[in-house]
Each structure stands twice: as C-alpha cells, then as structure tokens.
Design a protein around this motif. Sequence first.
Motif, PDB file in Angstrom:
ATOM      1  N   UNK A 294      -2.751  -8.288  -2.984  1.00  0.00           N
ATOM      2  CA  UNK A 294      -2.311  -6.906  -3.142  1.00  0.00           C
ATOM      3  C   UNK A 294      -0.805  -6.856  -3.338  1.00  0.00           C
ATOM      4  N   UNK A 295      -0.083  -7.617  -2.518  1.00  0.00           N
ATOM      5  CA  UNK A 295       1.378  -7.602  -2.618  1.00  0.00           C
ATOM      6  C   UNK A 295       1.812  -8.116  -3.983  1.00  0.00           C
ATOM      7  N   UNK A 296       1.166  -9.183  -4.436  1.00  0.00           N
ATOM      8  CA  UNK A 296       1.517  -9.739  -5.749  1.00  0.00           C
ATOM      9  C   UNK A 296       1.203  -8.736  -6.849  1.00  0.00           C
ATOM     10  N   UNK A 297       0.025  -8.101  -6.744  1.00  0.00           N
ATOM     11  CA  UNK A 297      -0.391  -7.139  -7.737  1.00  0.00           C
ATOM     12  C   UNK A 297       0.580  -5.967  -7.817  1.00  0.00           C
ATOM     13  N   UNK A 298       0.992  -5.445  -6.662  1.00  0.00           N
ATOM     14  CA  UNK A 298       1.922  -4.315  -6.649  1.00  0.00           C
ATOM     15  C   UNK A 298       3.270  -4.742  -7.222  1.00  0.00           C
ATOM     16  N   UNK A 299       3.630  -5.983  -6.966  1.00  0.00           N
ATOM     17  CA  UNK A 299       4.880  -6.484  -7.526  1.00  0.00           C
ATOM     18  C   UNK A 299       4.827  -6.424  -9.049  1.00  0.00           C
ATOM     19  N   UNK A 300       3.690  -6.873  -9.602  1.00  0.00           N
ATOM     20  CA  UNK A 300       3.528  -6.800 -11.055  1.00  0.00           C
ATOM     21  C   UNK A 300       3.500  -5.360 -11.528  1.00  0.00           C
TER      22      UNK A 300
ATOM     23  N   UNK B 232      11.332  -2.776  -2.938  1.00  0.00           N
ATOM     24  CA  UNK B 232      10.123  -3.579  -2.961  1.00  0.00           C
ATOM     25  C   UNK B 232      10.368  -4.937  -3.615  1.00  0.00           C
ATOM     26  N   UNK B 233      11.051  -4.912  -4.778  1.00  0.00           N
ATOM     27  CA  UNK B 233      11.242  -6.176  -5.493  1.00  0.00           C
ATOM     28  C   UNK B 233      12.044  -7.153  -4.654  1.00  0.00           C
ATOM     29  N   UNK B 234      13.114  -6.660  -4.024  1.00  0.00           N
ATOM     30  CA  UNK B 234      13.921  -7.603  -3.243  1.00  0.00           C
ATOM     31  C   UNK B 234      13.130  -8.094  -2.034  1.00  0.00           C
ATOM     32  N   UNK B 235      12.379  -7.171  -1.397  1.00  0.00           N
ATOM     33  CA  UNK B 235      11.587  -7.625  -0.246  1.00  0.00           C
ATOM     34  C   UNK B 235      10.542  -8.639  -0.675  1.00  0.00           C
ATOM     35  N   UNK B 236       9.805  -8.312  -1.740  1.00  0.00           N
ATOM     36  CA  UNK B 236       8.685  -9.181  -2.085  1.00  0.00           C
ATOM     37  C   UNK B 236       9.168 -10.565  -2.525  1.00  0.00           C
ATOM     38  N   UNK B 237      10.151 -10.582  -3.413  1.00  0.00           N
ATOM     39  CA  UNK B 237      10.585 -11.875  -3.946  1.00  0.00           C
ATOM     40  C   UNK B 237      11.141 -12.754  -2.834  1.00  0.00           C
ATOM     41  N   UNK B 238      12.089 -12.204  -2.075  1.00  0.00           N
ATOM     42  CA  UNK B 238      12.695 -13.009  -1.020  1.00  0.00           C
ATOM     43  C   UNK B 238      11.696 -13.316   0.091  1.00  0.00           C
ATOM     44  N   UNK B 239      10.938 -12.291   0.498  1.00  0.00           N
ATOM     45  CA  UNK B 239      10.014 -12.458   1.618  1.00  0.00           C
ATOM     46  C   UNK B 239       8.935 -13.473   1.311  1.00  0.00           C
ATOM     47  N   UNK B 240       8.389 -13.432   0.105  1.00  0.00           N
ATOM     48  CA  UNK B 240       7.313 -14.373  -0.221  1.00  0.00           C
ATOM     49  C   UNK B 240       7.845 -15.801  -0.278  1.00  0.00           C
ATOM     50  N   UNK B 241       8.999 -15.962  -0.935  1.00  0.00           N
ATOM     51  CA  UNK B 241       9.566 -17.315  -0.996  1.00  0.00           C
ATOM     52  C   UNK B 241       9.860 -17.830   0.403  1.00  0.00           C
TER      53      UNK B 241
ATOM     54  N   UNK C  26       0.839  -1.193   0.000  1.00  0.00           N
ATOM     55  CA  UNK C  26       0.000   0.000   0.000  1.00  0.00           C
ATOM     56  C   UNK C  26       0.879   1.250   0.000  1.00  0.00           C
ATOM     57  N   UNK C  27       1.915   1.221   0.817  1.00  0.00           N
ATOM     58  CA  UNK C  27       2.868   2.330   0.856  1.00  0.00           C
ATOM     59  C   UNK C  27       3.430   2.576  -0.545  1.00  0.00           C
ATOM     60  N   UNK C  28       3.873   1.503  -1.174  1.00  0.00           N
ATOM     61  CA  UNK C  28       4.455   1.623  -2.512  1.00  0.00           C
ATOM     62  C   UNK C  28       3.423   2.148  -3.498  1.00  0.00           C
ATOM     63  N   UNK C  29       2.228   1.636  -3.377  1.00  0.00           N
ATOM     64  CA  UNK C  29       1.166   2.030  -4.300  1.00  0.00           C
ATOM     65  C   UNK C  29       0.869   3.521  -4.176  1.00  0.00           C
ATOM     66  N   UNK C  30       0.768   3.981  -2.911  1.00  0.00           N
ATOM     67  CA  UNK C  30       0.500   5.397  -2.687  1.00  0.00           C
ATOM     68  C   UNK C  30       1.640   6.238  -3.252  1.00  0.00           C
ATOM     69  N   UNK C  31       2.869   5.780  -3.050  1.00  0.00           N
ATOM     70  CA  UNK C  31       4.015   6.529  -3.576  1.00  0.00           C
ATOM     71  C   UNK C  31       3.949   6.614  -5.094  1.00  0.00           C
ATOM     72  N   UNK C  32       3.591   5.504  -5.721  1.00  0.00           N
ATOM     73  CA  UNK C  32       3.498   5.514  -7.188  1.00  0.00           C
ATOM     74  C   UNK C  32       2.414   6.471  -7.638  1.00  0.00           C
ATOM     75  N   UNK C  33       1.273   6.438  -6.930  1.00  0.00           N
ATOM     76  CA  UNK C  33       0.177   7.338  -7.287  1.00  0.00           C
ATOM     77  C   UNK C  33       0.582   8.784  -7.105  1.00  0.00           C
ATOM     78  N   UNK C  34       1.423   9.047  -6.089  1.00  0.00           N
ATOM     79  CA  UNK C  34       1.870  10.416  -5.863  1.00  0.00           C
ATOM     80  C   UNK C  34       2.944  10.825  -6.870  1.00  0.00           C
ATOM     81  N   UNK C  35       3.268   9.909  -7.734  1.00  0.00           N
ATOM     82  CA  UNK C  35       4.295  10.215  -8.720  1.00  0.00           C
ATOM     83  C   UNK C  35       5.685  10.194  -8.143  1.00  0.00           C
TER      84      UNK C  35
END
Lengths: 463, 755
Positions: B273-279, B244-253, B225-234
Amino acid sequence: MGLTLRSVLTALVSLVSLSQGISLTGPRTLLVLEDDVKAQFQTLISDLEARGFTTTTHTPKSTTLTLFQHEERVYDNIIIFPTKLKGLGPNLPSSSFLKHATAGGNILILLPSSQDDNVPTAIAELATQVDIYLPPKGFAVVNHFDPADAIEPEHNTLLVDLPSFPSDTKNYFNTGEDKDAKLLYRGAGFAVGSSPLVQPILKAPRFAYSYDTKEASSFADDENVFSAGKQLALVAGVQTRNNARITFVAGGDLLADKSFTKVAKTNKMSGNRAFAKDVTAWTFKETGVLRVDGIEHWGEEFGKEVVNGDVYRIKHNVTFSIALSEYSYDHFKPFVAPADDAVQLEFIMLDPYYRIPLPASSSPLTQHKNSTTYSATFKTPDQHGVFTFAVNYKRPFLSNIHEKRAVTVRHFAHNEWTRSWGISGSWPWIAGIWVVVVGWIGFVGLWLWSKPVVAEGKGKKKQ
Amino acid sequence: MSTVKSVLFKDPASTESARSILRVLILLTIAAAAVASRLFSVIRFESIIHEFDPWFNFRASKYLVKHGFFDFWNWFDDRTWYPLGRVTGGTLYPGLMVTSGAIWHALRMISLPVDIRNICVLLAPGFSGLTAFATYLFTKEMKDSGAGLLAAAFMGIAPGYISRSVAGSYDNEAIAIFLLMFTFYLWIKAAKLGSAMWGGLCALFYFYMVSAWGGYVFITNLIPLHVFVLILMGRYSGRIYVAYSSWYALGTLASMQVPFVGFLPVKTSEHMAALGIFGLIQLVAFVDYLRGQVPSKQFNTLLRALVILITVVGFTGLVTLTVTGVIAPWSGRFYSLWDTGYAKIHIPIIASVSEHQPTAWPSFFFDLNMLIWLFPAGVYLSFRQLRDEHVFIIVYSVMASYFAGVMVRLMLTLTPIVCVAAAITVSSIFDTYLEIDSPEEQEEDSESKKSKKEKAKEAGGFLSSKAPFVGIYSITSKVAVVGAFSVYLVLFVLHCTWVTSNAYSSPSVVLASRMPDGSQHIIDDFREAYYWLRKNTPYDAKVMSWWDYGYQIGGMADRTTLVDNNTWNNTHIATVGKAMASREEVSYDILRKHEVDYVLVIFGGLLGYSGDDINKFLWMVRIAEGVWPQEVQERKFFTSRGEYKVDHEATDTMKNSLMYKMSYYKFPSLFPPGQAQDRVRGARLPSEGPVLHTLDEAFTSENWIVRIYKVKDLDQFGRDHFAVSAFEGGKKKKGKKGGMAGRAAGKRGRRVVRI
C-alpha cells in the motif's frame, strides 16, 4: 620434610605398581566356588595369579561375602565356577551382578558341563537380562559326526575349532601358538538373542545340537532339541554400554584342568589352555580395550592456533582427528583398525550430514605416543546449527568408542560476505548509482550557478 | 463578572510565559504520575522481569551489554532451538535492547553504574512518560494545548497502555507506543507544514519504530491510507506530496537496514500500500502540475477518474503479482486479522496464543473506562473541523477500532487514539462550559464563530461543520456539567489505579494469593524450579518444555531449550508436541534424538493454577497433528462423548501420553486412597497413578506447579526400559522374550535366528 618426601615417594611407587596391574579394571578377583571345585581349576587360577590378579575365594553360600562396600565395588572381577547348588547364596542375587557390571566390574560365568548339575537361578536370571537363553537342566550338546572320543557312547565331548571371525572383526580368541588346535568341549550350550551387546565367541560345530538327555538318551527328535549348529553358542561375551564385560562359558570343563591335555584324535595338545587365557584376558579387560588419547578439531579460518574451538562457520573446511590406542595385557599400543573396517566420523545435527571414513593420518597435529591418529578434512554444510562431531565406533569385542563433541556452526556475520564490488554481476548497478549521484550533483550545480536568462518569465510564473 | 475574569485571567498574551511554565509543570506531573502508577509491580513484588517475551529481551540486552553491538548484530544463539540454533541477531527487533544498552552506557559514562536489569525493568515506565509527552504534542496539533494536556494525562494512566508497560514488562511495546505516537506527531507536523525536514524526522522515528516492534506495519499502512483519503477528498497539495515522498523514500530505505526487515518493504503485501501510494502521489503531482499549466474546470473530474483508474490498475497488478508469487502472500498473522477463524483452522500455533484471540467486549470498558464513550464524540468533533490532520484521526480510529476488536493485543494501538479523541471531547466540553462569561456579552464569540464558519467553508467540509455556535447561558448548567465531568475524571483515575494495581501488576513469574487473614502469600514455584535447574544441572543440559516456557528457561535457568516463544519453526514445535502427546516408547526416541536431558511440565492440579500444560495440551496435540496426522490424532484424546477428561474416563491415548503421565505422576499419593482431586479441572483421579518407565522424577516445586523429569540413559545391558522396570519391580520376564520364568528359554530355545 624427609618423612613427607618419603611418603610421597611411597605413594608414587604404589601408584606405579597399581598402574602396572594387568587388568584395566583392576586385579581384585573374586572366585565363587566350593572347595572341591577349586581342585579342578588349579591351572586356570594359577595362570590368572601369574598374570597379576589377586584372588579371593568365597563359597556361593558365604554370608560374609559382599560385592559392595559403601556403594563402591569391592571386587573388579568375579568368576562364578560351576556349582551343584540350585541357588547362590543370599548375597549373590542376580541384581547384585547387574549392579557390579553397572559399576564397571567384569564377570566370568562358568556353567556346569554335566547335564546333571544345576544352573543357579540367579545366573539364569542374569543370562535372561543380557539376552542369553540357557536350556533347562538335562540338556547336552552332541556331535555324532566328529566326537572327540569315538568310544564315548553319548558323543558328549566335542572337538571344536578355535574361533574365527570375518575379516572386519579382530580375533582375540586365537592367540595361542597353535592356531589349528582343537578345543575339548562338554556342556549344554545356549541360545543368544539379537541384542547387539552380546557376541558369541565360540559357536557349536555345524552338526552339533543340544538336546534333552532325559527324554531321549542317545538321539533327539525335533521336540527335544534346544538349538543346533551355528545358532548354538558355547561361549558368549556381553559388553555393557559402559564397557563392563560378562562372559558366559556353557561348560566349565572348557577351562578346567582336565581339558588341558592331549587330544586323542590329533595327538596334539588341546587349545583349551590358550583359549582360557584369551577368554579371561578379554573378560577382565586385558585385551580389546580402546582408549581415546586425544580429539582435535580445527577450522581453516583460524588455522591450527585455535584447536577444539566451539564455533565454526558454514561452508568452511574443518579437520577432525582422533587418536586411538589399544590395550594389550600390560601396555597400550597403536590401534589399527582391521583392513575391512574403518573408523568413521559423523557430523550430526539430528541426522548425520556427513559420515566419512577416518583414515590413519601420517602427520597428526599432536604426536601421541603409542596411538594411531585418524583424521579427515571436510567442508561444513551450508546449514547453521549445533552440530556434533561423533565417532561411534562399536565393534564386536572392542570396547565402545562413542565420542561426541558439540560445536556451533554459525552463519556468515554481516562483514564476512563478499563486498558488492567483488561481485562482477553488481557492476552495472553500482555504475548506475554513481551515475545518478554524479548526475544529480551536476544538475544541482548547474541549477545553482546558471543565471536565469529571462527574469520577466519567472515573475509571470509566480502569479 | 468581568472583574472576576480580569482578576483571574489576564490577557492571554501577557500570561503566556506563566502558562508555558504551568504546562511544563503539568506535563512533568503527568509523566511522574504515569511512571508512579507503573511501579505497583515493583512495590508489590520486586524488581523483576515479567512474563515470557521480556525474559528473552532481557537476555538479549545482557548479551548486548556484555559482548557489544557487533556481536549482538551477528549473534548466533546456540542455546535455543537446540539443535537448530537461532540467528537471533537477524531475527529480532533490536530497538528495545539497543535503547536500554545505550542508556546503560550513558549512565556509566556519567559514573552511574546501574545494573542492566534495573534499566530493563524501569524502561517501560520511563518511556510511558515520554508517550504522554508525545500524545500531548500530537493532540496539540489537533486542537490546542489544553486538549493536549488532557490527552497526555489520559495516556499516562489508561489501563489499555499500562497493561503492556508496567515496570518489568520489558517488551517491544514498551518503547513502541511512544515511537508510534511521536512518528504520528511528526507526520502531522510534516503534512501540515509540507516540510521535508519534518518528513525526514518522521522517517527517522519510523526507522526507530521499525527497529523496535513488528507493529510498525500499522504506521506503514496508516500514513498511506491518510494520504489516499486526502487525495480522494480532493485535498491533494504540495505539502502532502513533500511530506509523503520524503517520509516514504527515507523511511523505507532506513527500515531496510534492520536485518529482520530486509527486503520485506518491497516484497510483501503488507508494504505494498505504501509503495502504491508513493507511485500514485507521483502521478497526482504530475497531473496537478499539468492542471497548473492547463487550467480547466473538467480537470478535477478527470483527476478523480484517473486516481480511481490507477488504483484499480495498481490493485489488479498487486493481486496478479501476489498470485504469481512475485510478491510474498500475506503472512498467517495478517490473514487472522481479516478472518478470526482462519488461524484456528490453519495455523494452530498462532491461535494458541491467548493474546491473539478476539477481544471480549468488557475488556474495552476495563481497559479504557469512560474514554470509550467519549471516543466517538471526539471522532465526531474531528468531523466538524475536518482539517487534514482530523482526517488522520478519523482514519486511525476506524482502523484501530477494527483491529482492536479482532485481536486482544491490538487494544494497545487503539488506546492512544481513544485518549486523543476523548481528550478533544472533554476539552471541548470544558471550553464550552468553563467560559465564565455568558455568550451575549461577548462580541468576540460571534466573530470567532464567523471565522470558524468561514474556515469550514473554505475547507469544503461537511454540513455538521457549519452548525451554528451555541453558547451556555446558565450558571447552573455550567456547574452541573463541569461538576459531573470532574467526578467522571476522578472516577476514571480511581478506576485506572485500581485496574493497574489489581490486574496488570502481576509479574506472572511470581503468583500472589491471599491468606485467610488477608496477608499476601507469594507462590514462587517458577523461580524455585528454574533456579534448581540452574544450580543442579550441567551447563549444556537440554531442557524440553512446551514453547511457552522457552524464554523463561533460557533467561532464568540459563539452560538450552528446544523451542521457545519465538515460534519460528513449526515443525520443531510440533516435534515437542508429538513427544508430549505420544506413548513413552515413541517419545523416548524423540527425546534421545534431540539429546534431551530434562523435561519440564507445568502442573496446576494441586493449587488450582489454570494456565498449566494439561489445559494447553490440546494445542500441543493439534500442532503435532498438523505435521503428523497419522501419528497424533486429536480425536483420540476425547472420550466417546467428546469430552476432554483426565479422570478415570480419560481415553487410553490420553492416559498413556507423556504429558498426562508427567503431570499426574505420584499425584494420587498426596491424597488418601481414592481422594485425589485435580483442582483445576475438578476431576477425581484414579487412585492408581501413572507409571513412568523412561523418565525419572528429578524435581517438583513446592506447590507442584513445575515438575522436572530427567530422561533416563539407555540401559547398560541393552534392555528396554519397560523390561528394566519389570525386572526391578520383581516381576519375572515373561512373554515372547522369557520362556520358563527366569530359568531358561524353554526346551526349544530361541527361534530368532541370529546372523
């Protein structure tokens, strides 16, 4: 030293002599009778004593009589002989009989044969508690079609065939030499309820019925008939859940000396004496007692090294075996289930997952002397949980076998699954992983060791 | 003035080493205070495991220590959920037990053999010190070390956190809050630096968190959500992408290695949500790369449009997949997060747990005191600066506030952010009012002001962030404000201490009351009864009770239970509910089928203990009704006027239910005739108590709180138990079975044909 050795020896000898006692419950037998009655049952009593029972005699009203001392049974077996009294003494209420049976003692009850005699209140109450219903005073069984003595106007003495049962039931009540002998019977009969613990041993002939002799001296209408035909029981045995036995004989003359004679009609000896032996032997647990000599279960994963373990795994073969022997007067012998019957094994978690017959095994794991080993192998279901091996073998006239062994059937542990490369369907995926790994390392190698061709281009990019 | 300043405060650079020593000292003191205030329960009572769930964790820890890790991993527990058993190793979060097991082994390695119980009891206070430290680090990233120290102090003593971490409260939350804060700190660090190492560390602690508490889903959703809001804020940047990528990939595995989690991260809606933001972030990165190649002013708009489009498409896809059943729908607990009435209607078993109820507003003040009104100010101050990490604070505050309002237990996730925000506020106030110099003397101030302005401009922030810097001139106002806040802080400490000592230090296994002379009187019925079970029943005896007491029976009495607080099998719980709510004839068959030897009920009527089974009874009825609507009906337990009564007005269904009978069996005999009084429900009971036929009273504790009944065996003579009691009560058998009383079956004999 010598003294202690001797005392040990004495103890051993006495133990041995005790174990040679014929009844599995014990030989101490209480005879509740009045003196004049004793004479009528001389043969029965002497036959019992000849088989090793030690008898103690008390009158029903005896004040010194006590069935329990220090909360222990004083007698192993009780025989209540017919009495003219309306009630037994204060030391023999119906609850004392129930207590005696609860403690494992056996009771044989002989009801009066004459319709003029009373059934003591305590006995009638006891009968009601075990689902046996006695007719009121004044009832008698008649069979006008096949009277024992055609001259007797009332036709109250009956000729009854020795008991026979369906082929899946063992017959312990026709062991005399003459299988076709007739029984002489005189009495009132009774009705038996639907409790599975009560089994009629001797039923009335088809055309016999029990009627109120006071209302109608020689015939009966529907109002005065208590019960008739096969629904009218003459002898019935009750086996409690703890295998104590209570037998009701509706007509004590069946076991009395005067019935051990020739039957006028057939001119042969009556079967009464042999039947008396069978009834007392069953009641006092000389016959029809099963014993579990051993239970063994083991699974294929541990083999026969771990027997009777607590834990099994799902979807693995398990073998269960039970060794059964049967007592016969003075020794145990292998128990052989009747041809149309089978010992069954249930594998239960709330409900049985399996109910399979246990055939007699030819090569048991442990050889038991004098017993038959029943065994079966099956695969545990694909369901983990606490399962129970249960052998619930309850058959008429046999003592109850209800053996339960709870075991845990667990799931596969993390290292017990087939490894990924063992599953052929996974090969494309594994190949995919390795292609990526090798490809990435190759790419990194290429990246690291290939010198950039145009240095200027890179510098431009930086800006 | 300046001389005073030069004496008191030397040049910051020269005092740095002294400051850091001071900081360490202060942090150590805070940690010590945090630990110390959690020891009330040990001092007041003893070193004992509290409440319900901790008993299971304790039992599991003992198992781990005794049998080793791999046996624990594959643990099949055949002493709970009889006869189903529980694949415990695969259905628990092992982090807590493994942590205490590791501590136990480490202490043994240095020749300090400590009883596992003491480690379990003191684990939560120990970790609260670490939580304070993590909060310090986290807040330091937001503002400065001064705010960090304040936040650490708040976190150390805030009742909202103490409620779940007093000594003996050996629950997952004990270590999870530390992990939550530390993961967030690492995430902020990773996002700030754009470092794959910090992202990897974040994933590592995320994995620890996943292994420790089901609340990890909060992190799983908050970071995207944090990442998403940041992206929306430009504000998309390479740093965010790497973190995010390193956290999501390693953390999920890593999280998928926990057996209980398994494939959930790719299968359930909570993780989508996490998967979607990763994409999404991959697409954004690609688009960003394109922009680098093709610079264009319209590109920004295009990017935003693209982001929104993809979000819509992704969300629609998610909904479609959920509807078609590819992705598991949201679990009941999550529905109840959106609709507080949902659980009450659909899943009574969730609604029946008191900590799943919506929060009452006073509890915010009770648990957070003055922090709750400093909290919005802190959020406001974050808006003024609004760097990437401040967006995180805002997002966290909004989410946590909502969830804390929906479910009482989620107050726990709100507490850290409240402490952080409040610390930022207080620290800003002190920064402003503790400045000894007046602003006009200061040249630096205007400079710093300017630079701040510029910074804000650069960040492209809100109007509020461009507000001019206003200094404080008068000594009086400085003293007044600082003095007032010092008083507030002292009051806060007093409040926290009072709440901790009075409200949160009771083990609930042992109850305390005051004697008339003020001395403490301990009511120890639970342990008395459990110990009776332990000492007087066979090891394989099965004890049936309502599921609340399953863990305690397993932990203290060490006997097999039918249901426990794990509540994984609703039908099994409903079976127990049915047995409690039905007539004896029905119940006895259930008890026999489940091979129950003892039945345990909690009864507070004598002492006025309101958490007893009669008060929980309606939940049993409801849960049973959910499975057997024909056989158990809640309506029948209410009087015609719709009241829930236990006195003479109680309905027949109520009076004949096993629970009622077991609770009030022989109870009236304690009182003079007609005077029997139930102190919980304030009801006068009928003088004739209920009669039990199929159960024997086996044990009743000193204050009648715990009552244990033994299930009778089948009758030796094949009678039913009602006939047995009738016979033993001296009454003759009557009715259809009897005929002429005790004498015979009547003239016509039995008309039931026996085959």
